[in-house]
Motif scaffolding. Structure first.
Motif, mmCIF file in Angstrom:
data_model
loop_
_atom_site.group_PDB
_atom_site.id
_atom_site.type_symbol
_atom_site.label_atom_id
_atom_site.label_comp_id
_atom_site.label_asym_id
_atom_site.label_seq_id
_atom_site.Cartn_x
_atom_site.Cartn_y
_atom_site.Cartn_z
ATOM 1 N N ILE A 171 0.834 -1.204 0.000
ATOM 2 C CA ILE A 171 0.000 0.000 0.000
ATOM 3 C C ILE A 171 0.868 1.253 0.000
ATOM 4 C CG2 ILE A 171 -1.650 1.351 1.362
ATOM 5 C CD1 ILE A 171 -2.841 -1.298 2.325
ATOM 6 N N GLN A 172 1.915 1.268 0.820
ATOM 7 C CA GLN A 172 2.805 2.428 0.875
ATOM 8 C C GLN A 172 3.564 2.612 -0.444
ATOM 9 O OE1 GLN A 172 2.507 4.607 3.278
ATOM 10 N NE2 GLN A 172 1.007 3.197 4.201
ATOM 11 N N ARG A 173 3.956 1.493 -1.047
ATOM 12 C CA ARG A 173 4.611 1.565 -2.363
ATOM 13 C C ARG A 173 3.668 2.171 -3.397
ATOM 14 N NH1 ARG A 173 6.669 -4.108 -4.158
ATOM 15 N NH2 ARG A 173 6.760 -2.959 -6.122
ATOM 16 N N TYR A 174 2.420 1.755 -3.336
ATOM 17 C CA TYR A 174 1.435 2.282 -4.285
ATOM 18 C C TYR A 174 1.230 3.778 -4.075
ATOM 19 C CZ TYR A 174 -3.145 3.878 -5.723
ATOM 20 O OH TYR A 174 -4.170 4.633 -6.231
ATOM 21 N N LEU A 175 1.019 4.216 -2.824
ATOM 22 C CA LEU A 175 0.772 5.628 -2.556
ATOM 23 C C LEU A 175 1.961 6.499 -2.944
ATOM 24 C CD1 LEU A 175 -1.065 5.381 0.897
ATOM 25 C CD2 LEU A 175 -2.075 5.837 -1.344
ATOM 26 N N ALA A 176 3.172 5.930 -2.854
ATOM 27 C CA ALA A 176 4.362 6.679 -3.245
ATOM 28 C C ALA A 176 4.497 6.769 -4.764
ATOM 29 C CB ALA A 176 5.608 6.013 -2.658
ATOM 30 N N ALA A 177 3.987 5.770 -5.486
ATOM 31 C CA ALA A 177 4.165 5.723 -6.938
ATOM 32 C C ALA A 177 2.992 6.302 -7.717
ATOM 33 C CB ALA A 177 4.396 4.271 -7.381
ATOM 34 N N ALA A 178 1.819 6.398 -7.084
ATOM 35 C CA ALA A 178 0.603 6.770 -7.814
ATOM 36 C C ALA A 178 0.584 8.249 -8.171
ATOM 37 C CB ALA A 178 -0.623 6.428 -6.975
ATOM 38 N N ASP A 179 -0.079 8.558 -9.272
ATOM 39 C CA ASP A 179 -0.321 9.938 -9.671
ATOM 40 C C ASP A 179 -1.212 10.584 -8.608
ATOM 41 O OD1 ASP A 179 -0.926 12.319 -10.805
ATOM 42 O OD2 ASP A 179 -1.738 11.526 -12.674
ATOM 43 N N GLU A 180 -0.758 11.688 -8.043
ATOM 44 C CA GLU A 180 -1.446 12.323 -6.915
ATOM 45 C C GLU A 180 -2.899 12.652 -7.250
ATOM 46 O OE1 GLU A 180 -1.571 13.490 -3.001
ATOM 47 O OE2 GLU A 180 0.201 12.710 -4.044
ATOM 48 N N SER A 181 -3.156 13.098 -8.455
ATOM 49 C CA SER A 181 -4.507 13.520 -8.828
ATOM 50 C C SER A 181 -5.474 12.343 -8.937
ATOM 51 C CB SER A 181 -4.479 14.278 -10.164
ATOM 52 O OG SER A 181 -3.985 13.432 -11.198
ATOM 53 N N ALA A 182 -4.931 11.115 -9.066
ATOM 54 C CA ALA A 182 -5.796 9.940 -9.239
ATOM 55 C C ALA A 182 -6.156 9.275 -7.913
ATOM 56 C CB ALA A 182 -5.113 8.924 -10.154
ATOM 57 N N VAL A 183 -5.417 9.578 -6.859
ATOM 58 C CA VAL A 183 -5.662 8.946 -5.562
ATOM 59 C C VAL A 183 -6.904 9.567 -4.923
ATOM 60 C CG1 VAL A 183 -4.745 8.509 -3.253
ATOM 61 C CG2 VAL A 183 -3.225 8.444 -5.240
ATOM 62 N N VAL A 184 -7.901 8.761 -4.624
ATOM 63 C CA VAL A 184 -9.154 9.251 -4.052
ATOM 64 C C VAL A 184 -8.908 9.904 -2.701
ATOM 65 C CG1 VAL A 184 -11.453 8.575 -3.243
ATOM 66 C CG2 VAL A 184 -10.455 7.467 -5.255
ATOM 67 N N SER A 185 -8.168 9.210 -1.839
ATOM 68 C CA SER A 185 -7.840 9.732 -0.509
ATOM 69 C C SER A 185 -6.642 8.971 0.026
ATOM 70 C CB SER A 185 -9.026 9.559 0.449
ATOM 71 O OG SER A 185 -8.652 9.894 1.767
ATOM 72 N N ARG A 186 -5.805 9.678 0.746
ATOM 73 C CA ARG A 186 -4.665 8.999 1.364
ATOM 74 C C ARG A 186 -5.034 8.408 2.719
ATOM 75 N NH1 ARG A 186 0.216 9.081 -0.707
ATOM 76 N NH2 ARG A 186 0.473 10.200 -2.679
ATOM 77 N N LYS A 187 -6.202 8.717 3.205
ATOM 78 C CA LYS A 187 -6.710 8.076 4.402
ATOM 79 C C LYS A 187 -7.378 6.760 4.008
ATOM 80 C CE LYS A 187 -7.400 12.318 7.038
ATOM 81 N NZ LYS A 187 -8.370 13.171 7.784
ATOM 82 N N ILE A 188 -7.032 5.703 4.726
ATOM 83 C CA ILE A 188 -7.425 4.355 4.329
ATOM 84 C C ILE A 188 -8.474 3.802 5.283
ATOM 85 C CG2 ILE A 188 -6.583 2.006 3.914
ATOM 86 C CD1 ILE A 188 -3.792 3.252 3.518
ATOM 87 N N SER A 189 -9.482 3.149 4.733
ATOM 88 C CA SER A 189 -10.428 2.393 5.552
ATOM 89 C C SER A 189 -9.939 0.948 5.629
ATOM 90 C CB SER A 189 -11.829 2.429 4.937
ATOM 91 O OG SER A 189 -12.406 3.697 5.085
ATOM 92 N N ARG A 190 -9.963 0.405 6.826
ATOM 93 C CA ARG A 190 -9.504 -0.974 7.010
ATOM 94 C C ARG A 190 -10.645 -1.843 7.535
ATOM 95 N NH1 ARG A 190 -4.822 2.022 8.079
ATOM 96 N NH2 ARG A 190 -3.014 1.280 6.910
#
Length: 340
Positions: A171-190
């Motif tokens: 998950i951290q690898r994804y958030l670091a690599a993803a295009d910022e504008s495409a990420v819905v939210s950096r807060k995660i529901s578990r």
């Protein structure tokens, strides 16, 4: 049309569920009113707060049970419908998309491991209960019944932590690599079974890496097993890692009949291990509590007045017996001295 029909059928059931929750709220408030009106309680502020705290805890436990069941229901339907979507903001053909999927849990994204290891038995881990030794019968799902031991708690927690930490790294690898504008939210529901605190393993207890197995329809083992996690590599091959020590394992063709319990690295395995951990933890806690109760009872001071009353009974047998015992011991000492 079919989807609309299903939704129409679900509406009355939803109403019943919401009405039931409303009744639980009403029951809790009614119980609180009864506590406040109780003359023996309302005059004692400490007792009042204690009773209200107990009531609030019971209500919260019920709501959490409902919440957990709702999360389980979402997970079950998601699993059957295969509703995981590609990770937004990264290449659909990337390694991350191959390993992780995304869905919404509430208004926040929830990330789940994709099921990339197919065709492998998925044993259901349960805690063996002496009072109810019959194993549940589930079509297609092998059962592994574990003894309620601290070693099993330790091993299961290690395996769970390995999978959960692996997922968190992805998950951290994804958030670091993803295009910022495409990420819905950096807060995660578990989900309810994602407990990050269990990733902090106790280092003081070295209990080994073998599961204490009672019964197994997975590989019919009558001996202890090691948990091995199966990772799918990008080239399609499988990598096996021992769950406690993290050592690579070559299981060869001994996957089902050997000394290993092989679990695929998948979301279902995280849930399976978490449920097994909670069940084992509960069983061993009850055992420890029962043992402590026995030890406490054995250390209770003797009621001296009660003992005196027993001694000065109507027959006087208690004192008589004590005198006889003392005289007998004295005679034995005298005989022993003469013998010397």
């Amino acid at each position: 049309m079919e989807s609309q029909t299903t939704a129409n059928q679900a509406q009355p059931q939803l109403g019943v569920l919401l009405q039931g929750i409303g009744k639980l709220v009403e029951a809790a408030l009614s119980s609180n009113s009864a506590i406040v009106q109780d003359h023996s309680v309302k005059s004692n502020s400490t007792l009042l707060r204690s009773r209200q705290s107990e009531l609030l805890k019971e209500f919260k436990d019920m709501m959490l049970a409902i919440q957990n069941r709702a999360s389980k229901a979402i997970y079950e339907v998601e699993t059957k419908l295969g509703s995981l979507e590609d990770l937004p903001g990264v290449n659909p053909g990337s390694e991350l998309n191959h390993l992780l999927g995304c869905t919404l849990l509430g208004r926040r994204p929830s990330y789940k491991l994709r099921d990339s290891v197919h065709g492998m038995p998925r044993p259901q881990l349960i805690t063996y209960d002496e009072a109810n030794p019959m194993l549940p019968q589930k079509f297609g799902d092998p059962i592994l019944a574990l003894q309620p031991t601290l070693r099993n708690v330790w091993v299961i927690q290690h395996a769970y932590a390995k999978l959960l930490n692996h997922k968190e790294v992805l998950i951290q690898r994804y958030l670091a690599a993803a295009d910022e504008s495409a990420v819905v939210s950096r807060k995660i529901s578990r989900e309810y079974y994602e407990d990050l605190s269990l990733g902090q393993l106790p280092s003081k207890n070295k209990l080994g890496n073998l599961l204490d197995v009672k019964h197994s329809s997975y590989n019919h083992a009558t001996h202890d097993l090691q948990i091995v996690l199966a990772f799918r590599e990008l080239d399609g091959s499988l990598k096996y890692v021992e769950a406690v020590k993290g050592d690579p394992v070559d299981i060869g063709n001994d996957e089902e009949n050997g000394q290993y319990l092989v679990l695929p690295v998948a979301e279902a395995s995280i849930k399976n291990l978490y449920d097994a951990y909670r069940s084992l933890r509960k069983a061993t806690s009850e055992q420890r509590r029962a043992t402590k109760d026995k030890e406490f009872a054995a250390k209770l001071p003797v009621d001296e007045m009660d003992e005196l009353q027993k001694q000065f009974s109507s027959t006087g047998s208690g004192l008589l017996n004590e005198t006889n015992v003392g005289s007998t011991r004295k005679r034995r000492r005298m005989v022993d001295d003469d013998g010397e």
